[in-house]
Design an enzyme around this catalytic site. Sequence first.
Site, PDB file in Angstrom:
ATOM      1  N   LYS A  53       0.843  -1.204   0.000  1.00  0.00           N
ATOM      2  CA  LYS A  53       0.000   0.000   0.000  1.00  0.00           C
ATOM      3  C   LYS A  53       0.875   1.249   0.000  1.00  0.00           C
ATOM      4  CE  LYS A  53      -3.715  -2.604   2.036  1.00  0.00           C
ATOM      5  NZ  LYS A  53      -4.409  -3.121   3.221  1.00  0.00           N
ATOM      6  N   GLN A  97      -5.053  -2.187   9.298  1.00  0.00           N
ATOM      7  CA  GLN A  97      -4.766  -3.465   8.631  1.00  0.00           C
ATOM      8  C   GLN A  97      -5.327  -4.620   9.471  1.00  0.00           C
ATOM      9  OE1 GLN A  97      -3.270  -3.873   5.526  1.00  0.00           O
ATOM     10  NE2 GLN A  97      -3.932  -5.972   5.821  1.00  0.00           N
ATOM     11  N   ASP A 120     -11.357   1.898   3.388  1.00  0.00           N
ATOM     12  CA  ASP A 120     -11.590   0.470   3.148  1.00  0.00           C
ATOM     13  C   ASP A 120     -13.056   0.175   2.815  1.00  0.00           C
ATOM     14  OD1 ASP A 120      -9.537  -1.377   3.049  1.00  0.00           O
ATOM     15  OD2 ASP A 120      -9.348  -1.549   5.234  1.00  0.00           O
TER      16      ASP A 120
END
Length: 285
Positions: A53, A97, A120
């Site tokens: 990322k 995460q 997300d």
Amino acid sequence: MAKIISGKELSARLKAVMAAQVAAFPEQYGRVPHLVVILVGDNPASVSYVTGKAKAAAEVGIRNTTLRRPETISEAELLGLIAELNADADVDGILVQLPLPKHIDTDRVIAAIDCAKDVDGFHPSNVAALWQKQPCTLPCTPKGILRMLQTAGVEIEGRHAVVVGRSNIVGLPVAKLLLDANATVTMAHSRTPDLGAVTRQADILVVAVGRPKFVKGDMVREGAVVIDVGVNRDPETGKLCGDVDYAAVEPLVSVITPVPGGVGPMTICCLMENTIECFLRRVNG
Ligand code: NDP
């Protein structure tokens, strides 16, 4: 021979377009988007995703901050960190995460993220908006899958899509997006009897199970479109492999995605897109 949709190539093209867009932001808005990724612990897969990322953000010109915290962080400390980032006007996107350590309530953590910074698309308000067909931040993997299908010119309307796997982050939302694109959607899971009889009906088969080479040649219809979401280690070779037995399935189908280099890069690409979208919504008020 099947057409192979390279997520690597498609994401490289999309990232180049985003990089040009972001390059103009300092003049337009005085700054670039800022994505903060929180990594708890040192799970090797998570470290590798977070590194990917950060690399993509650098390519696109997005500012990326990775905050590493020990496995022992308490839920209260993590929630405190998220509250700080929510209040920080210079932060446009917050990503925690997953997976988190067992002592932390993942749902509570996700719900604590400011919905406007939820890159997300996992926040309950974003999930509700998706299911109510309202504007929302789409979850990255399903968004990337739809983008791959559309770019490859796969007709979705009126086709029978079978999604194997019903997780909140992949199976359920990708089924919803396919439904919104007017596919007839069947969802299969671990309690589906005679799975092969179901998957063989698929014009479009999306597999998100998490089992190496789970879908064999006798489970697909000839000419089907196959999207392999799985990221697994092949127990024999130790190499990355998908949920689909690629060597057996590829010769039978019309379109397929490889692992690695398929859905994975598109997921990260869509994260960059979501970060830019969140940024633009914030700077444009
Ligand atoms: P989950 O473990 O959350 O869900 C797996 C799903 O597969 C469940 O719904 C489960 O059914 C179903 N399943 C398990 N075994 C079987 C079986 N024998 N037959 C039919 N269905 C079965 O996984 P995720 O959705 O999070 O991830 C799936 C895979 O995709 C993993 O390999 C993951 O690493 C990968 N992934 C890849 C991403 C990418 O960007 N490429 C992003 C996210 C995930 P049930 O609900 O009944 O238990």
